[in-house]
Scaffold this motif. Sequence first.
Motif, PDB file in Angstrom:
ATOM      1  N   TYR A  51     -24.400 -11.395  37.846  1.00 52.31           N
ATOM      2  CA  TYR A  51     -24.088 -12.813  37.688  1.00 52.31           C
ATOM      3  C   TYR A  51     -24.180 -13.238  36.226  1.00 52.31           C
ATOM      4  O   TYR A  51     -23.414 -14.098  35.773  1.00 52.31           O
ATOM      5  N   LEU A  52     -25.094 -12.615  35.500  1.00 49.43           N
ATOM      6  CA  LEU A  52     -25.223 -12.929  34.084  1.00 49.43           C
ATOM      7  C   LEU A  52     -23.942 -12.577  33.328  1.00 49.43           C
ATOM      8  O   LEU A  52     -23.551 -13.278  32.375  1.00 49.43           O
ATOM      9  N   ALA A  53     -23.261 -11.520  33.755  1.00 48.56           N
ATOM     10  CA  ALA A  53     -21.989 -11.163  33.116  1.00 48.56           C
ATOM     11  C   ALA A  53     -20.961 -12.273  33.310  1.00 48.56           C
ATOM     12  O   ALA A  53     -20.155 -12.551  32.402  1.00 48.56           O
ATOM     13  N   PHE A  54     -20.965 -12.901  34.462  1.00 45.79           N
ATOM     14  CA  PHE A  54     -20.079 -14.037  34.729  1.00 45.79           C
ATOM     15  C   PHE A  54     -20.402 -15.205  33.802  1.00 45.79           C
ATOM     16  O   PHE A  54     -19.498 -15.836  33.226  1.00 45.79           O
ATOM     17  N   ILE A  55     -21.682 -15.473  33.612  1.00 45.91           N
ATOM     18  CA  ILE A  55     -22.089 -16.552  32.708  1.00 45.91           C
ATOM     19  C   ILE A  55     -21.654 -16.229  31.280  1.00 45.91           C
ATOM     20  O   ILE A  55     -21.060 -17.060  30.582  1.00 45.91           O
ATOM     21  N   ASP A  56     -21.943 -15.000  30.851  1.00 42.18           N
ATOM     22  CA  ASP A  56     -21.629 -14.602  29.480  1.00 42.18           C
ATOM     23  C   ASP A  56     -20.131 -14.605  29.213  1.00 42.18           C
ATOM     24  O   ASP A  56     -19.701 -14.807  28.060  1.00 42.18           O
ATOM     25  N   ALA A  57     -19.342 -14.393  30.256  1.00 37.96           N
ATOM     26  CA  ALA A  57     -17.883 -14.394  30.107  1.00 37.96           C
ATOM     27  C   ALA A  57     -17.304 -15.802  30.121  1.00 37.96           C
ATOM     28  O   ALA A  57     -16.078 -15.964  30.082  1.00 37.96           O
TER      29      ALA A  57
END
Length: 444
Positions: A225-231
């Motif tokens: 989910y953090l990858a979604f935020i960072d993207a």
Amino acid sequence: MTSTEDRLLGPEQVRARVAEQLRRSRERSDALTDAVDDDDLVRQHSKLMSPLVWDLAHIGNQEELWLVRDVGGREPVRGDIDELYDAFQHPRANRPALPLLPPAEARAYVREVRDKVFDVLDRSPLEGRRLVEQGFAFGMIVQHEQQHDETMLATHQLRVGAPVLHAPDPAPATPPARREVLVPAGEFTMGTSTEPWALDNERPAFRTHVDAFFIDTVPVSNGDYLAFIDAGGYDDPRWWSAAGWAHRQRANLAAPRFWSRDGDGWSRTRFGVVEPVPLDEPVVHVCFHEAAAYAAWAGKRLPTEPEWEKAARFDPATGRSRRYPWGDDDPGAEHANLGQRHLRPAPVGAYPKGESPLGVRQLIGDVWEWVDSGFQPYPGFAAFPYREYSEVFFGGDYKMLRGGSFGTDASAVRGTFRNWDHPIRRQIFAGFRCARDATPAEVR
């Protein structure tokens, strides 16, 4: 327990099972309310939640209405408070202004009711009425108390102050080699007509067809989910439905609830403890709109309710639907993270002994899973024993949640159990896993 016949117990076996479940549920209610002082018990920690003392007395009032008065045919213990503890009469936001029983009186009330309930249990023939066959009314009340215990646990998460609840952490885990598995096309049996304590919205069993699809073997993790935020997922309307984007803007969503920026990383608050976000745990405290947006960003979608249940229950070797992913046995500590045994989800990939025949893990426990279906009755639905449990909620904007969380008791979840909430809710222990359609080439 391994078959429908084995689960049909004699009256004395039912009595013993009910007594054990009643005692266990009350121990949990006591632990959740004894952990804080009277000021915390009467305070409203969020307008989304009741004061803990309301939940406690409401548990006793429902027990009195159904078991003391209806099953037992006894005189009311406190007929003067029925209206105060009617959840349909008073929205949660308004309950602190009611003349609620103070903590000592609420505790005395639930003790008196419980004493009378054990007397009713000893004297009831547990047959002759559908309400008492296999102890249904008692099981309904056990589940009701455990559901409110989970609600009280969510209130503890919203509470501000030093930690008052403690539990050991779950063991480390290794995710399965396969990230997703194919669920074959075809009919399966959804719902139940035989589970003794199943509630009306789980009934009756029926056959339904599901097209072939892929489902993730584990829930979406915090690291995922953090990858979604960072993207920039929260800033890109491409991934959000119209309703989801409107809510994201209105509520200024930027991360799961209880997360906060901590330098270059993220921390979270969990039952009063501030800690780095653990990347290997299932993400929790996200609403349906956030889950759907992540799935779209990942090139997938959320499963539907029939898809989720087929992945959880269908055994391709026999063609039958199991009670649980691992089989028909009641949940054990080796199968799932349930019952507040840990105050957090277990890492993704935990509980290989709880895996479904298709290879999907953690379908029961850890986090409630949002699925992309509304709350509707099954074919042949009949309200029992009262319309207000399910029927009045059908339709509307509700989205379904399946599988239970680390705060759900084993008595209050099974492969057929259905939960529902508004798609904007984030205080519940909800996460999700993704699914996708199977292409013709992938099902050959």
